[in-house]
Enzyme design. Structure first.
Site, PDB file in Angstrom:
ATOM      1  N   ARG A 266       1.151  -1.337   0.228  1.00 21.11           N
ATOM      2  CA  ARG A 266       0.509   0.406   0.547  1.00 21.11           C
ATOM      3  C   ARG A 266       0.544   1.170   0.347  1.00 21.11           C
ATOM      4  O   ARG A 266       0.291   2.147  -1.352  1.00 21.11           O
ATOM      5  CB  ARG A 266      -0.658  -0.129   1.173  1.00 21.11           C
TER       6      ARG A 266
ATOM      7  N   LEU B  83      -0.816   7.640   9.318  1.00 17.95           N
ATOM      8  CA  LEU B  83      -2.031   6.953   8.980  1.00 17.95           C
ATOM      9  C   LEU B  83      -2.062   5.564   7.773  1.00 17.95           C
ATOM     10  O   LEU B  83      -2.847   5.532   6.949  1.00 17.95           O
ATOM     11  CB  LEU B  83      -3.275   7.499   8.472  1.00 17.95           C
ATOM     12  N   PRO B  84      -1.109   3.964   8.085  1.00 18.74           N
ATOM     13  CA  PRO B  84      -0.229   3.442   7.377  1.00 18.74           C
ATOM     14  C   PRO B  84      -1.870   2.611   7.382  1.00 18.74           C
ATOM     15  O   PRO B  84      -2.398   2.434   8.092  1.00 18.74           O
ATOM     16  CB  PRO B  84       0.551   3.189   7.729  1.00 18.74           C
ATOM     17  N   HIS B  85      -2.591   2.052   6.411  1.00 18.36           N
ATOM     18  CA  HIS B  85      -3.534   0.969   6.167  1.00 18.36           C
ATOM     19  C   HIS B  85      -3.290  -0.222   4.804  1.00 18.36           C
ATOM     20  O   HIS B  85      -2.703   0.367   3.836  1.00 18.36           O
ATOM     21  CB  HIS B  85      -4.669   1.667   5.999  1.00 18.36           C
ATOM     22  N   ALA B  86      -3.883  -1.114   5.085  1.00 21.71           N
ATOM     23  CA  ALA B  86      -4.270  -2.147   3.982  1.00 21.71           C
ATOM     24  C   ALA B  86      -5.363  -3.089   4.047  1.00 21.71           C
ATOM     25  O   ALA B  86      -5.511  -2.991   5.565  1.00 21.71           O
ATOM     26  CB  ALA B  86      -2.722  -3.803   4.623  1.00 21.71           C
TER      27      ALA B  86
END
Length: 154
Positions: free
Chosen positions: A50, A64-67
Site C-alpha cells: 500500500r 495513517l498506514p493501512h492495508a
C-alpha cells in the site's frame, strides 16, 4: 464507529526509536500478530504494498498506514507513538511520531473508509495530538484515543 471498537488496549505502543519506515512496518506487523493473531509477514507485505502506491504520512507528524488483508473479519487498529520522529515522506515533509495503522478485510468497502475517515478526523485535533505526544505510557495513550470517540465517522 468509535476508535475503542477498532483499537485494543494491547495494540498501543510507545517506542524510543525506529530507524526506518520498513522497521516501523515490522513493528506494526509484529503488534498485529500478537494482538490480533494475524500473520506478521502478510501484514508487512500488505503495508509495504500500500505504501508503494503513495506515502501515508498525512501531515502534522501523523501517518495513517493501512492495508486490506485476507482472513480478517473486521477493521482493526494499531497505534505507535515514536519518541524520535521518523522521516515518512509526509505531504508536509515533516517527520512523523504518531502512527495509527488500520487493517481491514479485503471485502470491507465502506467500513474501511469510515474507519480511515474517523482516525484522520480524530488525529487532526491539535489538542489530542499534544496529549498523545505528552504520554509514553501505552495505557494512557489508549485512554486518550478512546476518549476521542465522540468524533463520529461519516
Amino acid at each position: 464507529m468509535h476508535l475503542s471498537e477498532i483499537l485494543k488496549p494491547g495494540a498501543v505502543r510507545s517506542l524510543a526509536q525506529v530507524t526506518s519506515k520498513k522497521r516501523l512496518f515490522q513493528e506494526l506487523s509484529e503488534l498485529a500478530q500478537s494482538e490480533y493473531g494475524l500473520n506478521a509477514s502478510e501484514v508487512l507485505d500488505a503495508l509495504q504494498e500500500r505504501e508503494s502506491l503513495g506515502p501515508t504520512g498525512v501531515g502534522q507528524g501523523v501517518a495513517l498506514p493501512h492495508a486490506r488483508l485476507h482472513g480478517l473479519d473486521q477493521v482493526v487498529g494499531l497505534f505507535i507513538r515514536l519518541e524520535k520522529p521518523l522521516d515518512f515522506d509526509a505531504v508536509d515533509r515533516q517527520p512523523v511520531d504518531l502512527i495509527f495503522a488500520l487493517l481491514a478485510p479485503e471485502s470491507s468497502g465502506v467500513d474501511h473508509l469510515k474507519a480511515l475517515a474517523l482516525v484522520s478526523r480524530t488525529l487532526r485535533d491539535a489538542d489530542l495530538r499534544s496529549k498523545l505526544r505528552a504520554n509514553d505510557d501505552p495505557t494512557a495513550l489508549h485512554a486518550v484515543l478512546s476518549a476521542a470517540q465522540g468524533i463520529k465517522a461519516a
